[in-house]
Design a protein around this motif. Structure first.
Motif, PDB file in Angstrom:
ATOM      1  N   LEU A 203      14.108 -40.514  23.576  1.00  0.00           N
ATOM      2  CA  LEU A 203      13.124 -41.306  24.328  1.00  0.00           C
ATOM      3  C   LEU A 203      13.264 -42.791  24.008  1.00  0.00           C
ATOM      4  O   LEU A 203      13.155 -43.646  24.894  1.00  0.00           O
ATOM      5  CB  LEU A 203      11.706 -40.826  24.021  1.00  0.00           C
ATOM      6  N   ALA A 204      13.534 -43.090  22.740  1.00  0.00           N
ATOM      7  CA  ALA A 204      13.704 -44.492  22.344  1.00  0.00           C
ATOM      8  C   ALA A 204      14.906 -45.095  23.063  1.00  0.00           C
ATOM      9  O   ALA A 204      14.865 -46.243  23.522  1.00  0.00           O
ATOM     10  CB  ALA A 204      13.874 -44.591  20.828  1.00  0.00           C
ATOM     11  N   ARG A 207      14.057 -45.752  26.639  1.00  0.00           N
ATOM     12  CA  ARG A 207      13.232 -46.959  26.705  1.00  0.00           C
ATOM     13  C   ARG A 207      14.066 -48.230  26.557  1.00  0.00           C
ATOM     14  O   ARG A 207      13.833 -49.216  27.252  1.00  0.00           O
ATOM     15  CB  ARG A 207      12.207 -46.957  25.569  1.00  0.00           C
ATOM     16  N   ARG A 208      15.007 -48.185  25.639  1.00  0.00           N
ATOM     17  CA  ARG A 208      15.857 -49.368  25.422  1.00  0.00           C
ATOM     18  C   ARG A 208      16.630 -49.711  26.685  1.00  0.00           C
ATOM     19  O   ARG A 208      16.677 -50.859  27.116  1.00  0.00           O
ATOM     20  CB  ARG A 208      16.841 -49.088  24.279  1.00  0.00           C
ATOM     21  N   GLY A 211      14.282 -50.941  29.358  1.00  0.00           N
ATOM     22  CA  GLY A 211      13.780 -52.273  29.027  1.00  0.00           C
ATOM     23  C   GLY A 211      14.794 -53.364  29.313  1.00  0.00           C
ATOM     24  O   GLY A 211      14.439 -54.495  29.660  1.00  0.00           O
ATOM     25  N   PRO A 218       9.299 -48.266  30.823  1.00  0.00           N
ATOM     26  CA  PRO A 218       8.624 -47.470  31.837  1.00  0.00           C
ATOM     27  C   PRO A 218       7.186 -47.928  32.044  1.00  0.00           C
ATOM     28  O   PRO A 218       6.512 -48.283  31.090  1.00  0.00           O
ATOM     29  CB  PRO A 218       8.644 -46.057  31.229  1.00  0.00           C
ATOM     30  N   VAL A 221       4.031 -43.302  31.238  1.00  0.00           N
ATOM     31  CA  VAL A 221       4.603 -42.177  30.498  1.00  0.00           C
ATOM     32  C   VAL A 221       3.591 -41.038  30.603  1.00  0.00           C
ATOM     33  O   VAL A 221       2.554 -41.049  29.948  1.00  0.00           O
ATOM     34  CB  VAL A 221       4.874 -42.528  29.020  1.00  0.00           C
ATOM     35  N   HIS A 245       4.548 -42.689  23.240  1.00  0.00           N
ATOM     36  CA  HIS A 245       3.670 -43.709  23.833  1.00  0.00           C
ATOM     37  C   HIS A 245       3.083 -43.250  25.173  1.00  0.00           C
ATOM     38  O   HIS A 245       3.226 -43.927  26.189  1.00  0.00           O
ATOM     39  CB  HIS A 245       4.413 -45.029  24.047  1.00  0.00           C
TER      40      HIS A 245
END
Ligand code: GDP
Length: 300
Positions: A203-204, A207-208, A211, A218, A221, A245
């Motif tokens: 997930l990280a 997100r990276r 981003g 996002p 979530v 998150h």
């Protein structure tokens, strides 16, 4: 559908009725009866805070009078509505630049894929351009199933190979969605709670990548929860909230479960927005979260 909603919650409200049935017909509402009632409410999925509050309200107004089932259900509906009102919040498509990116997370079997399809359908009905991304690359079946829905709905879908890099799929999807002027990109993710570190890393990474393309993504979530798992749904919120998150919830399978009270417990305990509820397997079985009607349906 209103009838279906009430029908769907019938088992929840019946179970509530069974739990408290021993309380009625007593001459007066005294401390002992209030204790019994609070205890009985404890055994429902509504949560301890609700049980305590119902006790307090009854103690205030009705002490030394007979308690009727009708009055109890009325108080319950009122208190449930108060808990649900602040969390009722549909997903608004308002992100600029487009697309609005919605990550959908949840354990396997929670109804995640079906909910993605239902959300896509809902947004289509609102005339938004929708795209799906098969970010659950862990299971071949998940990719296949999402593709079936995409074809059925006539929405584009971006997929990658099984076992491939989920963040790569998401990257491609955002690129394509941007190029095609898509309004909403709904991203499926792998719901592997068994391995929290891997899940977090994945997930990280998603997100990276997101981003880098759009710092606001996002935008949502959404955690999908299966109401039939009762209290287990609450622990899932706790875990996913920390690792992913979570910005909002969708609770599924509220049709035909006796555990619908968990929706109230979740609202009260976490205060996260609840976007919609699943009340069946069909494409239009995702319903807006309407506090007053829901409260009445749950209280019976
Ligand atoms: P996933 O593994 O989390 O992607 O779960 P699926 O979307 O494949 O759903 C698992 C099963 O639950 C399927 O048989 C769905 O039809 C069913 N399902 C999903 N949402 C609901 C709902 O709101 N009500 C009912 N009764 N079944 C649902």
């Amino acid at each position: 559908w209103r009838e279906r909603l009430f029908g769907g919650f019938k088992r929840t409200s019946d179970r509530l009725g069974e739990s408290v049935s021993g309380i009625f017909g007593k001459a007066a509402l005294d401390e002992q009866t209030l204790d019994e009632l609070e205890e009985a409410l404890y055994t429902t999925d509504l949560g301890p805070a609700m049980a305590a509050r119902i006790r307090d309200r009854l103690a205030e107004g009705r002490f030394n009078r007979e308690l009727t089932e009708e009055y109890l259900r009325e108080i319950l509906a009122e208190e449930i509505e108060k808990v649900l009102v602040p969390v009722a919040k549909p997903i608004e498509i308002e992100a600029f630049p487009r697309p609005q990116v919605i990550l959908v997370i949840g354990v396997n079997g929670s109804g995640k894929t079906t909910t993605i399809a239902k959300l896509a359908h809902l947004f289509q009905e609102q005339d938004y351009g929708v795209m799906l991304a098969a970010g659950d690359t862990f299971r071949a079946a998940a990719i296949g199933q999402l593709k079936v829905w995409a074809d059925r709905l006539g929405v584009p879908i971006v997929t990658g190979p099984e076992g491939g890099d989920a963040a790569g799929v998401v990257f491609d999807a955002v690129k394509q969605a941007t190029a095609q002027g898509i309004d909403v990109l709904i991203v499926d993710t792998a719901g592997r709670l068994q391995n929290k570190t891997e899940l977090m890393d994945e997930l990280a990474k998603i997100r990276r990548v997101l981003g880098r393309l759009n710092p606001a993504a996002p935008h949502d979530v959404v955690l999908v929860l299966d109401a039939t798992t009762g209290q287990n749904a609450l622990s899932q919120i706790e875990i996913f909230r920390d690792v992913a998150h979570v910005t909002g919830l969708v609770m599924t399978k509220l049709d035909g479960t006796a555990r619908g009270g968990v929706l109230v417990a979740a609202a009260e305990k976490f205060g996260l927005p609840i976007h919609a509820i699943g009340v069946g397997e069909k494409i239009d079985d995702l319903r807006p979260f309407e506090p007053a009607e829901l409260a009445r349906a749950i209280a019976g």
